[in-house]
Scaffold this motif. Structure first.
Motif, PDB file in Angstrom:
ATOM      1  N   ARG A 170       0.828  -1.214   0.000  1.00 30.41           N
ATOM      2  CA  ARG A 170       0.000   0.000   0.000  1.00 30.41           C
ATOM      3  C   ARG A 170       0.859   1.259   0.000  1.00 30.41           C
ATOM      4  O   ARG A 170       0.531   2.237  -0.677  1.00 30.41           O
ATOM      5  CB  ARG A 170      -0.938  -0.016   1.203  1.00 30.41           C
ATOM      6  N   ASP A 171       1.956   1.217   0.738  1.00 28.06           N
ATOM      7  CA  ASP A 171       2.877   2.369   0.742  1.00 28.06           C
ATOM      8  C   ASP A 171       3.440   2.632  -0.646  1.00 28.06           C
ATOM      9  O   ASP A 171       3.832   3.755  -0.965  1.00 28.06           O
ATOM     10  CB  ASP A 171       4.049   2.125   1.702  1.00 28.06           C
ATOM     11  N   MET A 172       3.489   1.580  -1.451  1.00 28.46           N
ATOM     12  CA  MET A 172       4.026   1.726  -2.816  1.00 28.46           C
ATOM     13  C   MET A 172       2.926   2.102  -3.810  1.00 28.46           C
ATOM     14  O   MET A 172       3.146   2.134  -5.023  1.00 28.46           O
ATOM     15  CB  MET A 172       4.684   0.420  -3.264  1.00 28.46           C
ATOM     16  N   GLY A 173       1.718   2.312  -3.315  1.00 24.25           N
ATOM     17  CA  GLY A 173       0.603   2.703  -4.183  1.00 24.25           C
ATOM     18  C   GLY A 173      -0.070   1.529  -4.862  1.00 24.25           C
ATOM     19  O   GLY A 173      -0.759   1.685  -5.875  1.00 24.25           O
ATOM     20  N   CYS A 174       0.123   0.340  -4.313  1.00 24.75           N
ATOM     21  CA  CYS A 174      -0.420  -0.887  -4.904  1.00 24.75           C
ATOM     22  C   CYS A 174      -1.458  -1.483  -3.946  1.00 24.75           C
ATOM     23  O   CYS A 174      -1.267  -1.460  -2.729  1.00 24.75           O
ATOM     24  CB  CYS A 174       0.750  -1.852  -5.103  1.00 24.75           C
ATOM     25  N   LYS A 175      -2.541  -2.002  -4.496  1.00 24.05           N
ATOM     26  CA  LYS A 175      -3.573  -2.601  -3.644  1.00 24.05           C
ATOM     27  C   LYS A 175      -3.097  -3.955  -3.121  1.00 24.05           C
ATOM     28  O   LYS A 175      -2.502  -4.744  -3.864  1.00 24.05           O
ATOM     29  CB  LYS A 175      -4.870  -2.760  -4.429  1.00 24.05           C
ATOM     30  N   ALA A 176      -3.386  -4.211  -1.853  1.00 26.06           N
ATOM     31  CA  ALA A 176      -2.971  -5.472  -1.240  1.00 26.06           C
ATOM     32  C   ALA A 176      -4.150  -6.434  -1.199  1.00 26.06           C
ATOM     33  O   ALA A 176      -5.255  -6.050  -0.831  1.00 26.06           O
ATOM     34  CB  ALA A 176      -2.477  -5.206   0.178  1.00 26.06           C
ATOM     35  N   CYS A 177      -3.893  -7.664  -1.607  1.00 35.53           N
ATOM     36  CA  CYS A 177      -4.978  -8.643  -1.681  1.00 35.53           C
ATOM     37  C   CYS A 177      -4.542  -9.973  -1.088  1.00 35.53           C
ATOM     38  O   CYS A 177      -3.445 -10.464  -1.370  1.00 35.53           O
ATOM     39  CB  CYS A 177      -5.374  -8.805  -3.147  1.00 35.53           C
ATOM     40  N   PHE A 178      -5.409 -10.531  -0.267  1.00 40.84           N
ATOM     41  CA  PHE A 178      -5.133 -11.814   0.383  1.00 40.84           C
ATOM     42  C   PHE A 178      -5.874 -12.912  -0.365  1.00 40.84           C
ATOM     43  O   PHE A 178      -7.074 -12.782  -0.641  1.00 40.84           O
ATOM     44  CB  PHE A 178      -5.641 -11.737   1.827  1.00 40.84           C
TER      45      PHE A 178
END
Ligand code: DX5
Ligand code: ZN
Length: 222
Positions: A104-112
């Motif tokens: 998220r800090d890199m501007g990317c959505k995190a998905c599990f």
């Protein structure tokens, strides 16, 4: 609005660039990139190098699905290459919250991502750390498998939890999704539908993408 993410695992690798270009032009929402390492799943597909080359033709965002060991180490590489979202598996990650925050800090959505035999409840306590949860409706590893409708209980349970807490978490369903099963996953509460063989195996991939989206939309309204 339901989103459709064709999986390029079912593309023709001898003309991968053209196959990616095609789905971009045909109105797909995301390019689903299935990364497999032959260890976490019994198949090997492609990795960051291939995705980097595809940057030359891709005009819609990447949705990367990591089926690899040690996503903690590799996931940020895909974020660096411009992935809109990166999914990593419950059974593979060592520090899911740390990794989600890093993405998220890199501007990317995190998905599990959750496999068919894994329960979804363990994620509930860290749900707000994720933008999306991927519910697998086949055993990960191969395209073209039969849709597991018994996973819909899990999608419903997750949808109820998201609604109850007023979260914005999206639900993605991956495996065996086609114009025939799209209404089932949408009705259960999925927002993003991954489809590999149903798109690339279709005579008319553009029609298949539209049809999956329409079937899902109709189920939302019903
Ligand atoms: C399976 C992959 C899926 C798969 C979908 O391990 O994660 O994305 O390619 O393919 P179909 O739609 O053919 O089941
Ligand atoms: Zn996938």
């Amino acid at each position: 609005m339901a989103k459709v993410a064709p999986s390029i695992l079912s593309a023709d690798f001898s003309k991968l660039g053209a196959d990616v270009q095609e789905i971009c032009e045909f109105g797909a929402d995301y390019i689903h990139v299935d990364v497999m390492d032959g260890a976490f799943v019994p198949n090997i597909s492609f990795g960051a190098g291939v995705m980097k080359s595809l940057n030359n033709v891709a005009t819609i965002p990447y949705d990367v699905h990591l089926m690899i060991e040690d996503p903690d180490r590799w996931a940020p590489e895909y974020a660096k290459l411009g992935a809109a979202s990166v999914s990593f598996h419950m059974g593979a990650t060592h520090a899911p919250v740390r990794l989600a925050r890093q993405l998220r800090d890199m501007g990317c959505k995190a998905c599990f991502a959750v496999r068919p035999a894994e329960p979804v409840e363990p994620i509930f306590d860290i749900l707000d750390e994720f933008d999306m949860v991927l519910i697998m409706t086949v055993e990960p590893g191969f395209g073209g498998q039969k849709f597991l409708d018994n996973q819909m209980v899990k999608v419903r349970r997750l949808r109820d939890e998201i609604t109850r807490r007023g979260l914005k978490t999206k639900i993605q369903v991956d495996g065996g999704v086609s114009p025939k099963t799209a209404h089932i996953v949408a009705e259960a509460g999925a927002d993003v539908l991954v489809a590999g063989s149903a798109v690339y195996g279709a005579e008319n991939p553009a029609e298949a993408i539209d049809s999956i989206r329409e079937k899902a939309e109709a189920a939302f309204k019903a």
